[in-house]
Structures are given as C-alpha cells and as structure tokens.
Design a protein around this motif. Structure first.
Motif, PDB file in Angstrom:
ATOM      1  N   ALA A 128       4.748  -3.547  13.320  1.00 51.25           N
ATOM      2  CA  ALA A 128       5.874  -3.395  14.247  1.00 51.25           C
ATOM      3  C   ALA A 128       6.855  -4.558  14.162  1.00 51.25           C
ATOM      4  O   ALA A 128       8.032  -4.411  14.492  1.00 51.25           O
ATOM      5  CB  ALA A 128       5.345  -3.244  15.673  1.00 51.25           C
ATOM      6  N   SER A 129       6.398  -5.722  13.685  1.00 51.94           N
ATOM      7  CA  SER A 129       7.269  -6.893  13.539  1.00 51.94           C
ATOM      8  C   SER A 129       8.016  -6.904  12.216  1.00 51.94           C
ATOM      9  O   SER A 129       8.827  -7.800  11.961  1.00 51.94           O
ATOM     10  CB  SER A 129       6.442  -8.179  13.642  1.00 51.94           C
ATOM     11  N   GLY A 130       7.714  -5.947  11.348  1.00 53.46           N
ATOM     12  CA  GLY A 130       8.347  -5.896  10.037  1.00 53.46           C
ATOM     13  C   GLY A 130       7.632  -6.711   8.986  1.00 53.46           C
ATOM     14  O   GLY A 130       8.133  -6.881   7.871  1.00 53.46           O
ATOM     15  N   ASP A 131       6.445  -7.217   9.321  1.00 53.86           N
ATOM     16  CA  ASP A 131       5.663  -7.980   8.351  1.00 53.86           C
ATOM     17  C   ASP A 131       4.884  -7.032   7.442  1.00 53.86           C
ATOM     18  O   ASP A 131       4.336  -6.029   7.915  1.00 53.86           O
ATOM     19  CB  ASP A 131       4.672  -8.901   9.068  1.00 53.86           C
ATOM     20  N   LEU A 132       4.824  -7.370   6.151  1.00 52.90           N
ATOM     21  CA  LEU A 132       4.039  -6.591   5.202  1.00 52.90           C
ATOM     22  C   LEU A 132       2.558  -6.782   5.520  1.00 52.90           C
ATOM     23  O   LEU A 132       2.075  -7.907   5.577  1.00 52.90           O
ATOM     24  CB  LEU A 132       4.325  -7.047   3.771  1.00 52.90           C
ATOM     25  N   ILE A 133       1.833  -5.687   5.756  1.00 52.98           N
ATOM     26  CA  ILE A 133       0.402  -5.782   6.047  1.00 52.98           C
ATOM     27  C   ILE A 133      -0.452  -5.185   4.938  1.00 52.98           C
ATOM     28  O   ILE A 133      -1.633  -5.493   4.826  1.00 52.98           O
ATOM     29  CB  ILE A 133       0.042  -5.112   7.397  1.00 52.98           C
ATOM     30  N   ALA A 134       0.158  -4.316   4.111  1.00 53.21           N
ATOM     31  CA  ALA A 134      -0.606  -3.625   3.070  1.00 53.21           C
ATOM     32  C   ALA A 134       0.363  -2.878   2.165  1.00 53.21           C
ATOM     33  O   ALA A 134       1.574  -2.834   2.418  1.00 53.21           O
ATOM     34  CB  ALA A 134      -1.582  -2.634   3.704  1.00 53.21           C
ATOM     35  N   VAL A 135      -0.196  -2.285   1.129  1.00 56.40           N
ATOM     36  CA  VAL A 135       0.509  -1.260   0.363  1.00 56.40           C
ATOM     37  C   VAL A 135      -0.403  -0.040   0.333  1.00 56.40           C
ATOM     38  O   VAL A 135      -1.628  -0.165   0.367  1.00 56.40           O
ATOM     39  CB  VAL A 135       0.889  -1.709  -1.073  1.00 56.40           C
ATOM     40  N   PHE A 136       0.223   1.132   0.309  1.00 58.39           N
ATOM     41  CA  PHE A 136      -0.525   2.386   0.222  1.00 58.39           C
ATOM     42  C   PHE A 136      -0.328   2.915  -1.186  1.00 58.39           C
ATOM     43  O   PHE A 136       0.805   3.120  -1.633  1.00 58.39           O
ATOM     44  CB  PHE A 136      -0.026   3.385   1.262  1.00 58.39           C
ATOM     45  N   ASP A 137      -1.422   3.144  -1.889  1.00 60.03           N
ATOM     46  CA  ASP A 137      -1.410   3.493  -3.303  1.00 60.03           C
ATOM     47  C   ASP A 137      -1.979   4.889  -3.503  1.00 60.03           C
ATOM     48  O   ASP A 137      -3.043   5.214  -2.967  1.00 60.03           O
ATOM     49  CB  ASP A 137      -2.271   2.461  -4.052  1.00 60.03           C
ATOM     50  N   VAL A 138      -1.256   5.712  -4.256  1.00 61.71           N
ATOM     51  CA  VAL A 138      -1.764   7.034  -4.621  1.00 61.71           C
ATOM     52  C   VAL A 138      -1.607   7.200  -6.129  1.00 61.71           C
ATOM     53  O   VAL A 138      -0.532   6.971  -6.671  1.00 61.71           O
ATOM     54  CB  VAL A 138      -1.008   8.177  -3.900  1.00 61.71           C
ATOM     55  N   ASP A 139      -2.691   7.586  -6.792  1.00 62.01           N
ATOM     56  CA  ASP A 139      -2.687   7.841  -8.227  1.00 62.01           C
ATOM     57  C   ASP A 139      -2.955   9.322  -8.481  1.00 62.01           C
ATOM     58  O   ASP A 139      -3.630   9.983  -7.691  1.00 62.01           O
ATOM     59  CB  ASP A 139      -3.806   7.052  -8.916  1.00 62.01           C
ATOM     60  N   ALA A 140      -2.445   9.796  -9.614  1.00 59.65           N
ATOM     61  CA  ALA A 140      -2.721  11.163 -10.061  1.00 59.65           C
ATOM     62  C   ALA A 140      -3.111  11.124 -11.532  1.00 59.65           C
ATOM     63  O   ALA A 140      -2.738  10.207 -12.267  1.00 59.65           O
ATOM     64  CB  ALA A 140      -1.496  12.055  -9.868  1.00 59.65           C
ATOM     65  N   THR A 141      -3.862  12.127 -11.965  1.00 57.37           N
ATOM     66  CA  THR A 141      -4.311  12.189 -13.355  1.00 57.37           C
ATOM     67  C   THR A 141      -3.304  12.910 -14.252  1.00 57.37           C
ATOM     68  O   THR A 141      -3.584  13.130 -15.417  1.00 57.37           O
ATOM     69  CB  THR A 141      -5.680  12.878 -13.474  1.00 57.37           C
ATOM     70  N   GLU A 142      -2.149  13.271 -13.717  1.00 56.10           N
ATOM     71  CA  GLU A 142      -1.095  13.856 -14.550  1.00 56.10           C
ATOM     72  C   GLU A 142       0.184  13.046 -14.393  1.00 56.10           C
ATOM     73  O   GLU A 142       0.418  12.431 -13.355  1.00 56.10           O
ATOM     74  CB  GLU A 142      -0.862  15.324 -14.205  1.00 56.10           C
TER      75      GLU A 142
END
Length: 164
Positions: A128-142
């Motif tokens: 909520a403060s605009g601080d980076l807390i993580a990244v969300f990663d999604v991979d696909a096999t194509e």
C-alpha cells in the motif's frame, strides 16, 4: 486467442481473469497474512489457467534488499534466490515494470530454473506504500503464451490483493 478452463469450457482470457479475480478476492476477504494471500493467488491462478507451468512469488529478502527469495508457488522446483537485475524476475524487480517475454531463450541473462520454460511474464508486486515486496512469476512451456491481456489482468489483481 481463447483459453480453456479446467472444466473444459472455452473461455475468453480476459473474462476468465475477471472471473478468477472475483473468486480470489472473495476467498481472501478478511485475510491479512501476506504469505497466505500469496499462496492463494498462486494456487488459484495455476488452477484457472492450464497453460501456466510455474506460478508463484519471489519475495524481496528482508536481509538483502537487492535480492529475491522464492516464496509461495505452484510448479516444479524454483530458483531459491535471484539478484535484482538478473534474469526476468530480477529485471522486473530492478525496473519495477512488468516483463513480458515471448521467448525466454532470447532474453539476455535468462535463468533456467526449469529448462522446459519457453515464455514468461513477471509482474512487480507493491504494498500500500508503493514499496516493492515481491515479483509474481508465471512460466509456460510454449513460446508467446502471454500478452498484454495477461499483463493488465495480473497487474490489476496483484494491486487489489497487496496494495489495498
């Protein structure tokens, strides 16, 4: 391009994101624990989109602010740590911008946590403060499995789940 939900009914990708966003927000209502929220998002999105091969979070390490450590995820073994600026996840963390990669093998410095990965989207996650807390990663096999619909839907969902 349309996606097939787990129940084999064809669904427009944007409509499926909208539907799953409502489901996720309903499940998370009243839950304040960040890890529980991350685990739920990773699980429900992995289940909603069969094309998602690896779905999860890399969290900013509290001890090393320029490094990500694996968080809740669905899929095969993930990399344990990723430095800011290294690979697709590190690029998203360093730039604070979504990385949409059609061919991970063409991405300079790509980290092959699983050699079956062909394309990837990584979305920075802010509190909520605009601080980076993580990244969300999604991979696909194509190759070219992700597009602007994925980017917009994931950015919107993660903003509602973590920045609200």
């Amino acid at each position: 391009m349309s996606y097939v939900a787990r129940d084999d009914r064809p669904a427009d990708k944007a409509a499926r994101y909208s539907e799953v966003e409502g489901e996720i927000l309903a499940v998370l209502e009243g839950e304040s624990n960040r890890i529980a929220r991350m685990a739920t998002v990773a699980s429900m999105l992995a289940d909603a989109f069969p094309i998602f091969f690896w779905t999860g979070f890399y969290v900013v390490d509290e001890a090393k602010a320029d490094e990500l450590v694996v968080g809740p995820y669905q899929g095969t073994l993930g990399c344990l740590r990723i430095a800011f600026g290294r690979g697709v996840c590190g690029a998203a963390a360093a730039t604070r911008q979504t990385q949409l990669v059609e061919d991970v093998h063409a991405f300079p410095g790509h980290i092959a946590c699983d050699s079956r990965s062909e394309s990837e989207i990584v979305v920075p996650v802010f509190d909520a403060s605009g601080d980076l807390i993580a990244v969300f990663d999604v991979d696909a096999t194509e190759k070219a499995a992700f597009d602007s619909v994925d980017a917009e839907a994931l950015e919107r969902l993660l903003g509602k789940v973590f920045a609200a």
